[in-house]
Design a protein around this motif. Structure first.
Motif, PDB file in Angstrom:
ATOM      1  N   TYR A 232       0.833  -1.211   0.000  1.00 39.06           N
ATOM      2  CA  TYR A 232       0.000   0.000   0.000  1.00 39.06           C
ATOM      3  C   TYR A 232       0.869   1.263   0.000  1.00 39.06           C
ATOM      4  N   LEU A 233       1.874   1.300   0.864  1.00 41.03           N
ATOM      5  CA  LEU A 233       2.708   2.501   0.962  1.00 41.03           C
ATOM      6  C   LEU A 233       3.501   2.748  -0.312  1.00 41.03           C
ATOM      7  N   GLU A 234       3.904   1.690  -0.988  1.00 42.05           N
ATOM      8  CA  GLU A 234       4.763   1.848  -2.158  1.00 42.05           C
ATOM      9  C   GLU A 234       3.974   2.019  -3.451  1.00 42.05           C
ATOM     10  N   GLU A 235       2.776   1.435  -3.536  1.00 46.91           N
ATOM     11  CA  GLU A 235       2.058   1.405  -4.806  1.00 46.91           C
ATOM     12  C   GLU A 235       0.769   2.222  -4.815  1.00 46.91           C
ATOM     13  N   PHE A 236       0.091   2.317  -3.692  1.00 49.17           N
ATOM     14  CA  PHE A 236      -1.242   2.907  -3.700  1.00 49.17           C
ATOM     15  C   PHE A 236      -1.361   4.188  -2.873  1.00 49.17           C
ATOM     16  N   ALA A 237      -0.532   4.352  -1.836  1.00 51.93           N
ATOM     17  CA  ALA A 237      -0.696   5.500  -0.935  1.00 51.93           C
ATOM     18  C   ALA A 237      -0.380   6.808  -1.659  1.00 51.93           C
ATOM     19  N   PRO A 238      -1.199   7.851  -1.465  1.00 53.98           N
ATOM     20  CA  PRO A 238      -0.897   9.159  -2.069  1.00 53.98           C
ATOM     21  C   PRO A 238       0.315   9.785  -1.400  1.00 53.98           C
ATOM     22  N   ARG A 239       1.070  10.544  -2.159  1.00 52.19           N
ATOM     23  CA  ARG A 239       2.262  11.198  -1.628  1.00 52.19           C
ATOM     24  C   ARG A 239       1.866  12.518  -0.981  1.00 52.19           C
ATOM     25  N   ASN A 240       1.633  12.487   0.304  1.00 52.49           N
ATOM     26  CA  ASN A 240       1.273  13.697   1.050  1.00 52.49           C
ATOM     27  C   ASN A 240       1.956  13.658   2.409  1.00 52.49           C
ATOM     28  N   LYS A 241       1.638  14.620   3.246  1.00 57.35           N
ATOM     29  CA  LYS A 241       2.308  14.723   4.555  1.00 57.35           C
ATOM     30  C   LYS A 241       1.927  13.567   5.483  1.00 57.35           C
ATOM     31  N   ILE A 242       0.706  13.074   5.353  1.00 61.26           N
ATOM     32  CA  ILE A 242       0.297  11.952   6.211  1.00 61.26           C
ATOM     33  C   ILE A 242       1.118  10.711   5.881  1.00 61.26           C
ATOM     34  N   THR A 243       1.294  10.430   4.588  1.00 62.26           N
ATOM     35  CA  THR A 243       2.095   9.277   4.183  1.00 62.26           C
ATOM     36  C   THR A 243       3.538   9.441   4.636  1.00 62.26           C
ATOM     37  N   GLU A 244       4.089  10.645   4.483  1.00 64.88           N
ATOM     38  CA  GLU A 244       5.459  10.886   4.944  1.00 64.88           C
ATOM     39  C   GLU A 244       5.580  10.690   6.446  1.00 64.88           C
TER      40      GLU A 244
END
Length: 426
Positions: A232-244
């Motif tokens: 999920y983190l590598e393929e589907f998660a959006p690149r935003n501050k929450i993911t970071e």
């Protein structure tokens, strides 16, 4: 002009000489550090093997004993319960009393203390397996007490003095040696028994079973959760501050001291959800929390190692995002994920601190049958034995460490072989 050029050339040559010397010194320092580390490792393993090898041998007293049915009060038709209630300990005492003929009560106590409490259990098991032995004389290797075991394996023939063995007992032992009654054999009890207060009866079967069940729970929880989180983190998660923020905390959790996860398990799983202490279930839950960051990080690294051309080719053929990930990316990244999982499991195998916080330090004699039975694990068993004052327990501590190191080496070797066998080079 020539003098100037020669001077510059000489300066360059001197500089090159210094650089080569520095490089040579660096190589020597590197080789010396590697050699020093190997020597320390050899010294550590050598000390453990030297102290623990004798734990795999057990001193026994070979004797022929009459299974007196009249004394035991049973016959060949007796059931198991009647055999269990028979006084085999008294029969053994009577046998050695006739054999040695001690003088007075104090010598009798000294004689009886040289025979393990498990000797009566040995005789009982033999009769239960073959009731026809009643009334016959049988040859049996009875387990000797741990003090006799240590004297026979370490102190005999040396200037060392075992304070727990007096001159009378030593004289009896020397007589038994001359008669061929005292010998050592492979210590099967070390592998088939659970823990015990008596060192000569203590074994690691309960700890190994508890370790296996704990790691089974850990694997069944950490592998699917870790792989799913990495995908999920590598393929589907959006690149935003929450993911970071999530990624930073996962990386930080990989460096958190392991005892912190024990405190977390104590606060959440035990105090809030009421999971029973000292069971493989709670141990597996705590170790899952500890190994998840390692599995997620290695899983993401394995996914990143898959060439972008694989994804582009799948998309070009009309595959959806889900099909690209699960039909093409995941199969290629799975060897790396499995390698990271095995390394994480090997780390969990050697952990002690988080398990101490959830009560797996308890003295457990019975071998656990399922994940909700009271149990301990091999590192905690080593910790418990190392705190015991008896010499035989120190010997078994080193023996258990050898077994644990064997498991760790096997798991890490399996990870390396799996990576070399399954990985693809692009």
């Amino acid at each position: 002009m020539t003098n100037t050029s020669m001077s510059t050339r000489e300066k360059v040559e001197k500089s090159m000489v210094r650089r080569r010397a520095a490089e040579k010194r660096f190589r020597v320092y590197g080789m010396a550090s590697v050699l020093f580390g190997l020597l320390c490792l050899v010294g550590l393993f050598g000390d453990i093997i030297n102290k623990g090898a004798s734990a795999f041998r057990q001193t026994v007293i070979q004797t022929e004993i009459l299974i007196d049915a009249d004394y035991l009060g049973i016959n060949k038709k007796a059931d198991d319960q009647e055999i269990r209630n028979a006084d085999f300990e008294g029969l053994i005492k009577q046998h050695f009393k006739k054999l040695v003929q001690p003088e007075g009560r104090s010598e009798r106590r000294m004689l009886y203390s040289m025979i393990s409490a498990g000797a009566a259990w040995q005789l009982q098991e033999a009769v239960m397996l073959n009731p026809s032995l009643l009334g016959q004389t049988m040859s049996i290797n009875l387990i000797a007490d741990d003090d006799v075991d240590q004297w026979f394996k370490h102190d005999r023939g040396t200037e060392l003095h075992n304070n727990r063995m007096n001159e009378t007992q030593v004289k009896w032992l020397e007589q038994w040696i001359e008669q061929g009654m005292l010998k050592t054999q492979f210590n099967t009890l070390f592998f088939v028994n659970g823990d015990s207060r008596e060192p000569e009866l203590a074994g690691i079967r309960g700890a190994i079973t508890g370790t296996f069940l704990t790691l089974l729970v850990t694997f069944l929880l950490s592998f699917p959760i870790g792989v799913a989180a990495a995908i999920y983190l590598e393929e589907f998660a959006p690149r935003n501050k929450i993911t970071e923020f999530v990624e930073i905390n996962i990386n930080n959790l990989a460096a958190v001291p392991s005892i912190t996860f024990g405190l977390l398990g104590l606060a959440i799983f035990i105090n809030i959800f009421g999971v029973a202490r000292s069971t493989p279930l709670i141990g597996g839950l705590v170790l899952t929390l500890m190994t998840l960051p390692t599995i997620i990080i290695s899983g993401r690294a394995a996914i990143k190692a898959v060439p972008p051309s694989i994804r582009e080719a799948a998309f070009g053929l009309g595959a959806s995002k889900m099909q690209v990930v699960f039909h093409h990316v995941l199969p290629l990244a799975l060897p790396g994920m499995l390698t990271g999982t095995i390394i994480g499991m090997a780390q969990a195998l050697g952990e002690t601190a988080p398990l101490l916080m959830i009560g797996m330090v308890a003295f457990v004699v019975d071998v656990p049958g399922f994940v909700n039975d009271p149990s301990t694990v091999l590192p905690v068993q080593i910790f418990l034995w190392s705190d015991s004052p008896e010499r035989a327990f120190m010997e078994r501590t080193s023996g258990a460490i050898m077994v644990l190191l064997g498991f760790l080496v096997t798991m890490n070797t399996a990870a390396v072989m799996l990576r070399r066998r399954l990985e693809r080079r692009w």
